[in-house]
Design a protein around this motif. Structure first.
Motif, PDB file in Angstrom:
ATOM      1  N   LEU A 197     -35.548  10.251   7.388  1.00 27.25           N
ATOM      2  CA  LEU A 197     -36.150  11.579   7.255  1.00 27.25           C
ATOM      3  C   LEU A 197     -35.118  12.675   7.512  1.00 27.25           C
ATOM      4  O   LEU A 197     -35.104  13.696   6.820  1.00 27.25           O
ATOM      5  CB  LEU A 197     -37.340  11.732   8.209  1.00 27.25           C
ATOM      6  N   SER A 198     -34.218  12.441   8.451  1.00 23.66           N
ATOM      7  CA  SER A 198     -33.182  13.428   8.769  1.00 23.66           C
ATOM      8  C   SER A 198     -32.206  13.630   7.621  1.00 23.66           C
ATOM      9  O   SER A 198     -31.656  14.714   7.449  1.00 23.66           O
ATOM     10  CB  SER A 198     -32.406  13.000  10.018  1.00 23.66           C
ATOM     11  N   VAL A 199     -31.976  12.596   6.846  1.00 17.46           N
ATOM     12  CA  VAL A 199     -31.093  12.697   5.676  1.00 17.46           C
ATOM     13  C   VAL A 199     -31.875  13.203   4.468  1.00 17.46           C
ATOM     14  O   VAL A 199     -31.390  14.039   3.696  1.00 17.46           O
ATOM     15  CB  VAL A 199     -30.434  11.328   5.371  1.00 17.46           C
ATOM     16  N   PHE A 200     -33.094  12.709   4.294  1.00 17.04           N
ATOM     17  CA  PHE A 200     -33.882  13.033   3.107  1.00 17.04           C
ATOM     18  C   PHE A 200     -34.264  14.508   3.016  1.00 17.04           C
ATOM     19  O   PHE A 200     -34.164  15.108   1.940  1.00 17.04           O
ATOM     20  CB  PHE A 200     -35.154  12.178   3.057  1.00 17.04           C
ATOM     21  N   VAL A 201     -34.710  15.091   4.111  1.00 14.17           N
ATOM     22  CA  VAL A 201     -35.194  16.478   4.057  1.00 14.17           C
ATOM     23  C   VAL A 201     -34.102  17.440   3.585  1.00 14.17           C
ATOM     24  O   VAL A 201     -34.330  18.196   2.629  1.00 14.17           O
ATOM     25  CB  VAL A 201     -35.827  16.918   5.399  1.00 14.17           C
ATOM     26  N   PRO A 202     -32.910  17.438   4.194  1.00 16.56           N
ATOM     27  CA  PRO A 202     -31.873  18.346   3.672  1.00 16.56           C
ATOM     28  C   PRO A 202     -31.507  18.044   2.213  1.00 16.56           C
ATOM     29  O   PRO A 202     -31.274  18.954   1.420  1.00 16.56           O
ATOM     30  CB  PRO A 202     -30.675  18.115   4.592  1.00 16.56           C
ATOM     31  N   PHE A 203     -31.476  16.758   1.850  1.00 12.74           N
ATOM     32  CA  PHE A 203     -31.162  16.383   0.474  1.00 12.74           C
ATOM     33  C   PHE A 203     -32.206  16.942  -0.487  1.00 12.74           C
ATOM     34  O   PHE A 203     -31.869  17.526  -1.520  1.00 12.74           O
ATOM     35  CB  PHE A 203     -31.093  14.855   0.350  1.00 12.74           C
ATOM     36  N   ALA A 204     -33.475  16.764  -0.151  1.00 11.03           N
ATOM     37  CA  ALA A 204     -34.552  17.234  -1.021  1.00 11.03           C
ATOM     38  C   ALA A 204     -34.539  18.748  -1.150  1.00 11.03           C
ATOM     39  O   ALA A 204     -34.727  19.288  -2.250  1.00 11.03           O
ATOM     40  CB  ALA A 204     -35.905  16.765  -0.488  1.00 11.03           C
ATOM     41  N   VAL A 205     -34.307  19.438  -0.051  1.00  8.13           N
ATOM     42  CA  VAL A 205     -34.348  20.904  -0.056  1.00  8.13           C
ATOM     43  C   VAL A 205     -33.095  21.486  -0.702  1.00  8.13           C
ATOM     44  O   VAL A 205     -33.173  22.331  -1.595  1.00  8.13           O
ATOM     45  CB  VAL A 205     -34.542  21.445   1.382  1.00  8.13           C
TER      46      VAL A 205
END
Length: 115
Positions: A78-86
């Protein structure tokens, strides 16, 4: 030190995993699905080459349980995914990410507390 190595390897593997799973949505949007799948599999190989040693080091040397390794993985994901998605995919930052993160904080508490 094995605990730090485990965490760093998990973070690195998650970067590759996130790119493999979601990067094709932007980079290969017009390519046939099978091309995206093949490219993703090639990227995912790097993820596995980091993930497997991370779990072995974490379990055998750092003394993490399998449950602890899995919850760590989910928090890092989740810590990697959120910045990637945004940032990369341009998804809106939603309050739901915060709620999901808080649920994971609870999971971390329960899996790492002394039983």
């Amino acid at each position: 030190m094995p605990a730090l190595h485990t965490i760093l390897l998990l973070v690195a593997s998650n970067v590759f995993m996130t790119i493999a799973w979601y990067g094709h949505l932007k980079n290969l949007a017009t390519a046939p699905w099978w091309v995206a799948a093949l490219v993703s599999w090639c990227i995912a190989l790097a993820e596995y080459l980091l993930q497997v040693p991370a779990n072995r080091i974490g379990y055998q040397q750092a003394g993490f349980s399998v449950g602890q390794l899995k919850i760590m993985q989910e928090v890092i994901t989740l810590s990697v995914f959120v910045p990637f998605a945004v940032i990369y995919l341009g998804e809106p930052l939603k309050l739901d990410y915060l709620w999901a993160g808080l649920c994971l904080v609870g999971a971390v508490y329960f899996i790492f507390r002394a039983a």
